[in-house]
Design a protein around this motif. Structure first.
Motif, short mmCIF file in Angstrom:
data_model
loop_
_atom_site.label_atom_id
_atom_site.label_comp_id
_atom_site.label_asym_id
_atom_site.label_seq_id
_atom_site.Cartn_x
_atom_site.Cartn_y
_atom_site.Cartn_z
N SER A 1 0.74 -1.08 0.04
CA SER A 1 0.23 -0.13 -0.04
C SER A 1 0.91 1.22 0.02
CB SER A 1 -0.85 -0.10 1.22
OG SER A 1 0.02 0.15 2.38
N ASN A 2 2.05 1.13 -0.16
CA ASN A 2 3.02 2.25 -0.04
C ASN A 2 3.22 3.14 -1.38
OD1 ASN A 2 5.03 3.90 1.35
ND2 ASN A 2 6.72 2.68 1.06
N PHE A 3 2.32 3.27 -1.94
CA PHE A 3 2.33 3.97 -3.31
C PHE A 3 2.82 5.49 -3.24
CE2 PHE A 3 -0.70 0.52 -3.90
CZ PHE A 3 -0.28 0.07 -5.07
N GLN A 4 2.49 6.06 -2.04
CA GLN A 4 3.10 7.52 -1.91
C GLN A 4 4.57 7.64 -2.07
OE1 GLN A 4 1.59 5.62 0.12
NE2 GLN A 4 1.95 6.22 2.27
N ASN A 5 5.38 6.45 -1.56
CA ASN A 5 6.66 6.55 -1.62
C ASN A 5 7.23 5.84 -2.71
OD1 ASN A 5 7.48 8.14 0.88
ND2 ASN A 5 6.17 6.54 1.62
N GLY A 6 6.53 5.66 -3.82
CA GLY A 6 7.13 4.78 -5.11
C GLY A 6 8.17 5.53 -5.73
N ASP A 7 8.04 6.82 -5.96
CA ASP A 7 9.05 7.60 -6.58
C ASP A 7 10.46 7.55 -5.81
OD1 ASP A 7 7.86 9.03 -4.74
OD2 ASP A 7 8.02 11.00 -5.81
#
Length: 314
Positions: free
Chosen positions: A106-112
């Motif tokens: 669920s850690n999509f906000q830190n993908g970049d």
């Protein structure tokens, strides 16, 4: 009053010691987490015995302190047992760096941020679990890691993935149990003309009945025919102190890449436990393992292992 408190603490401490000592007579799955926390539980028992001695000097508290101290020493010894001796790579040997990281699905906000870390890491390969957060960064990552297994290559699911800067000669996925599919991947890399097998795994939590032990058994079967140049990385959801983990390592002649740092829970920092591992088989020269300094939004810390491949055929 002091007499009563003394015996209450001694009784509680004795119970803690008895539960931890069950590792010597049974591998019952409900105790798996306790066995992974062997060193922590032994320290807790030592603290209880020391507190009892502070309140009142007594033979019982002294005996409990000795027993808990022995359990603590055994825990440290078990850690050293799987830690390879320090070695030095030769000039002709090939240095390799591997990252292992559970990204948290669920850690999509830190993908970049994760993608930037991978690009800047200089790693030869990365074994990623719950890799969904990097799906939209795959094109950018392909500049450093042109070869991939998982996440639309062989499997559409972006869960267990191997990224590699070196060509992948062959690869396969396997399921270790009926709980979750394709939680084991094995890739054969060509590293400057030398063969290297890189395997990734994500095991079930140890308190799901006997699944953890059964998955380790099947994992042993899948790697049995692989030669010595094998790196096995991933989220094992158990410390190397757990009974089934120790049996697995002995059976497959594997060691850690170095002294294992704690990876979970993140809030515990260095005082947590090592449930993520990078194991090596003989034929590789271990140079050490470190923890990524930032968890990058995951509930695990990632690992970076360095080792060398003895060059053959030159």
């Amino acid at each position: 009053m002091r007499h009563g408190i003394y015996w209450i603490i001694c009784t509680c401490t004795a119970l803690v010691i008895a539960v931890l000592a069950l590792r010597y007579v049974t591998g019952f799955w409900l105790l798996a987490l306790v066995f992974s926390l062997h060193i922590h539980v032994a320290l807790l028992a030592m603290a209880g015995a020391a507190l009892a001695l502070f309140i009142r000097r007594g033979r019982t508290a002294a005996m409990l302190l000795v027993l808990s101290g022995a359990l603590f020493v055994h825990g440290i010894w078990m850690k050293y047992e799987i830690t390879p001796a320090q070695r030095v790579a030769g000039e002709q040997d090939i240095a390799v760096r591997i990252i292992s990281f559970n990204l948290l699905a669920s850690n999509f906000q830190n993908g970049d941020r994760i993608a930037d870390m991978l690009l800047a890491s200089g790693a030869d390969a990365a074994v990623l679990m719950e890799a969904g957060p990097i799906r939209r960064h795959l094109n950018a990552l392909s500049a450093a890691y042109p070869h991939r297994v998982g996440c639309d290559t062989m499997r559409a699911l972006c869960d267990l993935v191997i990224l590699s800067k070196h060509p992948i000669r062959s690869a396969r996925f396997e399921s270790l149990s009926d709980l979750r599919a394709d939680r084991f991947v094995l890739a054969e890399l060509d590293v400057q003309g030398q063969q290297l097998h890189v395997a990734g795994v994500h095991l079930t939590k140890p308190y799901y009945d006997d699944y953890h032990w059964l998955e380790l058994r099947d994992l042993s079967r899948h790697i049995a025919d692989i030669g010595n140049r094998l790196v096995l990385a991933g989220d094992f959801n158990a410390d190397s102190l757990a009974l089934d983990m120790r049996y697995f390592l002995r059976r497959n002649a594997m060691t850690a890449a170095g002294w294992e740092p704690a990876t979970w829970p993140v809030r515990a920092g260095r005082f947590g436990i090592a449930i993520d591992h990078i194991y090596l088989r003989d034929g590789l020269i271990p140079l050490g393992v470190t923890r990524l300094p930032d968890n990058l939004g995951s509930n695990h810390f990632g690992l970076v292992a360095e080792f060398a491949i003895p060059r053959q055929g030159t």
